[in-house]
Motif scaffolding. Structure first.
Motif: not given
Length: 170
Positions: A55-65, A89-97, A99-101
């Motif tokens: 999982i990719a997590v925003d370091e500052a907020t802990g939000e899973m992206l 497989r199954m690469l997924a980025v939160d639709p709200a996130a 463009g954040r890399g």
């Protein structure tokens, strides 16, 4: 933009990974007319048994992206990989996130993991007609089309094989 960190998903993360993955596939129109694939996407524990769910997590907020599943050939979720190749497989980025890399960060984490394991290549399949941004992401990271790996799991679902050769990387 704060930094992103990639880590292996813990069992406590699985419900959020499932929600994020299904939401991303739905937002991308990839579950229209699909029967049962949403349940496969939601079975994070099953994927974690035989692969690595990252999982990719925003370091500052802990939000899973975003999330991805890294697998090796011969395991239940491997579709394309042959000897010496890794696959994700199954690469997924939160639709709200978007463009954040997060997508690129997860792909680079899979490439790093494959390199660490001594793999010669990383292979993936993408849906034909998938968002141009996904194709640009993979091309920008060095993946090339390998038509002999194209396949179709269901009528009307065409998957294109892509491969990144790791043998000529520094």
């Amino acid at each position: 933009m704060s930094g992103l960190v990639v880590r292996r998903a813990e069992p406590a993360d699985h419900p959020a990974v499932a929600r994020l993955t299904v939401a991303a596939y739905e937002a991308d129109g990839q579950l229209k007319g699909e029967h049962g694939y949403g349940a496969v996407l939601a079975d994070v524990a099953g994927r974690a048994e035989t692969g690595e769910v990252l999982i990719a997590v925003d370091e500052a907020t802990g939000e899973m992206l975003g999330a991805v599943t890294f697998v090796l050939p011969g395991t239940p979720y491997a579709e394309l990989s042959g000897p010496g190749e890794a696959e994700f497989r199954m690469l997924a980025v939160d639709p709200a996130a978007q463009g954040r890399g997060a997508g690129g960060t997860l792909v680079r984490a899979c490439v790093a993991r494959a390199t660490e394991l001594g793999c010669s290549a990383v292979v993936i399949c993408v849906r034909a007609g998938m968002a141009a941004t996904a194709h640009r992401l993979y091309a920008g990271l060095g993946f090339v089309r390998v038509p002999e790996k194209d396949w179709s799991p269901l009528p009307g679902v065409e998957l294109l094989g892509l491969r990144l050769d790791l043998t000529d990387r520094p």
